[in-house]
Each structure stands twice: as C-alpha cells, then as structure tokens.
Design a protein around this motif. Structure first.
Motif, mmCIF file in Angstrom:
data_model
loop_
_atom_site.group_PDB
_atom_site.id
_atom_site.type_symbol
_atom_site.label_atom_id
_atom_site.label_comp_id
_atom_site.label_asym_id
_atom_site.label_seq_id
_atom_site.Cartn_x
_atom_site.Cartn_y
_atom_site.Cartn_z
ATOM 1 N N ARG A 1 0.663 -1.283 0.084
ATOM 2 C CA ARG A 1 0.051 0.065 0.037
ATOM 3 C C ARG A 1 0.783 1.335 0.046
ATOM 4 O O ARG A 1 0.539 2.260 -0.652
ATOM 5 C CB ARG A 1 -0.851 -0.114 1.419
ATOM 6 N N ASP A 2 1.983 1.205 0.692
ATOM 7 C CA ASP A 2 2.774 2.522 0.780
ATOM 8 C C ASP A 2 3.544 2.674 -0.803
ATOM 9 O O ASP A 2 3.851 3.922 -0.933
ATOM 10 C CB ASP A 2 3.903 2.184 1.934
ATOM 11 N N GLU A 3 3.749 1.698 -1.265
ATOM 12 C CA GLU A 3 4.126 1.825 -2.823
ATOM 13 C C GLU A 3 3.222 2.710 -3.702
ATOM 14 O O GLU A 3 3.548 3.419 -4.781
ATOM 15 C CB GLU A 3 4.525 0.701 -3.420
ATOM 16 N N MET A 4 1.944 2.746 -3.471
ATOM 17 C CA MET A 4 0.863 3.384 -4.319
ATOM 18 C C MET A 4 0.975 4.735 -4.451
ATOM 19 O O MET A 4 1.216 5.311 -5.531
ATOM 20 C CB MET A 4 -0.458 2.944 -3.689
ATOM 21 N N ARG A 5 1.268 5.266 -3.199
ATOM 22 C CA ARG A 5 1.406 6.775 -3.364
ATOM 23 C C ARG A 5 2.862 7.120 -3.949
ATOM 24 O O ARG A 5 2.928 8.408 -4.219
ATOM 25 C CB ARG A 5 1.235 7.476 -2.016
ATOM 26 N N LYS A 6 3.870 6.444 -4.177
ATOM 27 C CA LYS A 6 5.077 6.738 -4.674
ATOM 28 C C LYS A 6 4.976 6.448 -6.319
ATOM 29 O O LYS A 6 5.937 7.217 -7.113
ATOM 30 C CB LYS A 6 6.096 5.870 -4.027
ATOM 31 N N ARG A 7 4.295 5.411 -6.639
ATOM 32 C CA ARG A 7 4.442 5.078 -7.889
ATOM 33 C C ARG A 7 3.410 5.406 -8.882
ATOM 34 O O ARG A 7 3.613 5.469 -10.142
ATOM 35 C CB ARG A 7 4.726 3.641 -8.109
ATOM 36 N N ILE A 8 2.151 5.719 -8.416
ATOM 37 C CA ILE A 8 1.084 5.811 -9.395
ATOM 38 C C ILE A 8 0.695 7.247 -9.553
ATOM 39 O O ILE A 8 0.723 8.143 -8.390
ATOM 40 C CB ILE A 8 -0.216 5.313 -8.645
ATOM 41 N N PRO A 9 0.787 7.978 -10.722
ATOM 42 C CA PRO A 9 0.679 9.282 -11.007
ATOM 43 C C PRO A 9 -0.820 9.861 -10.559
ATOM 44 O O PRO A 9 -1.771 8.878 -10.340
ATOM 45 C CB PRO A 9 0.706 9.347 -12.590
ATOM 46 N N PRO A 10 -0.947 10.922 -10.243
ATOM 47 C CA PRO A 10 -1.988 11.706 -9.347
ATOM 48 C C PRO A 10 -3.470 11.341 -10.481
ATOM 49 O O PRO A 10 -4.310 10.728 -10.013
ATOM 50 C CB PRO A 10 -1.939 13.151 -9.617
ATOM 51 N N ASP A 11 -3.449 11.600 -11.626
ATOM 52 C CA ASP A 11 -4.589 10.905 -12.477
ATOM 53 C C ASP A 11 -5.041 9.426 -12.460
ATOM 54 O O ASP A 11 -6.261 9.441 -12.376
ATOM 55 C CB ASP A 11 -4.432 11.491 -13.961
ATOM 56 N N GLU A 12 -4.036 8.579 -12.204
ATOM 57 C CA GLU A 12 -4.467 7.212 -12.176
ATOM 58 C C GLU A 12 -4.935 6.993 -10.747
ATOM 59 O O GLU A 12 -5.736 6.128 -10.488
ATOM 60 C CB GLU A 12 -3.281 6.567 -12.410
ATOM 61 N N LYS B 1 0.350 11.694 2.012
ATOM 62 C CA LYS B 1 1.672 12.932 1.591
ATOM 63 C C LYS B 1 2.285 12.255 0.389
ATOM 64 O O LYS B 1 2.597 11.037 0.265
ATOM 65 C CB LYS B 1 2.458 12.659 2.742
ATOM 66 N N MET B 2 2.656 12.894 -0.803
ATOM 67 C CA MET B 2 3.009 12.216 -2.072
ATOM 68 C C MET B 2 4.311 13.167 -2.375
ATOM 69 O O MET B 2 4.543 14.079 -1.768
ATOM 70 C CB MET B 2 1.944 12.587 -3.020
ATOM 71 N N ARG B 3 4.785 12.839 -3.392
ATOM 72 C CA ARG B 3 5.754 13.521 -4.055
ATOM 73 C C ARG B 3 5.456 15.159 -4.084
ATOM 74 O O ARG B 3 4.676 15.505 -4.845
ATOM 75 C CB ARG B 3 6.167 13.194 -5.566
#
Length: 195
Positions: free
Chosen positions: A49-60, A88-90
């Motif tokens: 789950r923590d990987e989601m906010r790091k790898r997925i672009p905002p529109d997706e 909290k994202m990039r």
C-alpha cells in the motif's frame, strides 16, 4: 449510517474501529486503502500500500479512488470507512477524499481524529518494526502540518458530501494503554446510536 474515519497515518484509526466493533459487532469496517490496493495490484503490479502513493501518478490515483468508492458505497448496513483525508505524496499533499470520491461514498459523518505528533511517531515506530516497514520517518512538525492539512481537506470533503464533520481531539496524555482508542470509539458509537 456511513461514517468516514480519518487521521494521520499511525494515529490509531484501525484500533479505534476495533473498539467500536467490540461494542457493536454488526458494524462493518472497511479500509479504503485495501480496496484501492486490490485494484492497484491488479492494474499496476503494486506490491504494498505504501508503494501506491510513490509510483502511481495523480490522474491514475483518482481512478483507483473512484472505483474503490463505488465498491464501498454498495456495502449495506452501518459502515465505518477507514481512510486518510490527505496523502503525503511527491512534493505535497494529495486529497484522500476529492469531491467526486466523497460524493460517491455518501457519508453521513466524517470523523477526524487528531493526536499528539510524538504519540503518532511512537506508534509509527512500532509499525516499522512490525508490518508497515515501507513507511517514511517524519519529524513531529511534519505530522502536525499534515494534521492541519487534514482539517482543511476534511472540511472541503464534508462540504462536498453535505456531511457533518466531527473533529475529535485525542492529544491528551493517556492514563492507561489504549485510552485514545476507547475515547475515540465512544465518539463513533454515539453517532451510530444517534445520541
């Protein structure tokens, strides 16, 4: 009754909802992130789950949120939805409950719990030693900043959904273990019972 339960990561939402279920076992507890993760794993090969906010672009990310909200909205009965109002994202904070998503959920209440940042960081350290090893380490000031952002985002989400926002201050020192969870659960139970 549909209640969205909100706090910073590591605050103790899940524990609060377990206490609610002890008193009211028929209440369904769903984790919004688990629904999103199931979809993200299928579509993007995300491993945690923590990987989601790091790898997925905002529109997706929006697409994942909307699909999860539709699935959760179809659950009958009293439902507690465990989620985050800001992520909290990039480079900043992303709304965990954008207007379209919160409208799909149709909540009656949004309950935002706030904690002493030092307590949150202590709980996160336990998570790091346990199951959530991918979680970032933050300073107390960063946790407090996210709590302030949470207030703004929660007010906007409540407005969009035409729901009631309840802010519960759990910053007090605990006199015994899990006192915050007990107090938080009592607040939710009052709402569920209409008192």
């Amino acid at each position: 009754m549909r209640i969205v339960v909100l706090a910073v990561p590591g605050g103790g939402k899940t524990t609060i909802m377990r206490y609610v279920q002890k008193d009211m076992p028929d209440v369904k507890v769903v984790n919004f992130g688990d629904y999103m993760f199931k979809i993200a794993r299928r579509l993007y090969g995300i491993r945690d789950r923590d990987e989601m906010r790091k790898r997925i672009p905002p529109d997706e990310y929006v697409r994942l949120q909307e699909e999860a909200a539709r699935e959760i909205a179809s659950i009958p009965g009293d439902v507690l939805i465990d989620t985050h109002v800001s992520i909290k994202m990039r480079g900043g904070y992303y709304p965990g409950l954008p207007d379209d998503v919160v409208k799909l959920l149709k909540p009656h209440y949004l309950v935002l719990f706030e904690f002493n940042p030092e307590v949150v960081l202590s709980r996160r350290m336990k998570d790091i030693r346990g199951v959530r090893s991918g979680r970032d380490i933050e300073k107390p000031e960063e946790v407090e900043m996210q709590q302030q952002i949470n207030r703004l985002f929660a007010a906007a989400a409540a407005n969009a959904a035409r729901a009631i926002l309840r802010i519960v201050d759990l910053r007090f020192p605990e006199t015994h273990p899990y006192e915050h969870a007990e107090v938080g659960a009592r607040e939710i139970i009052k709402l569920l019972k209409g008192s």
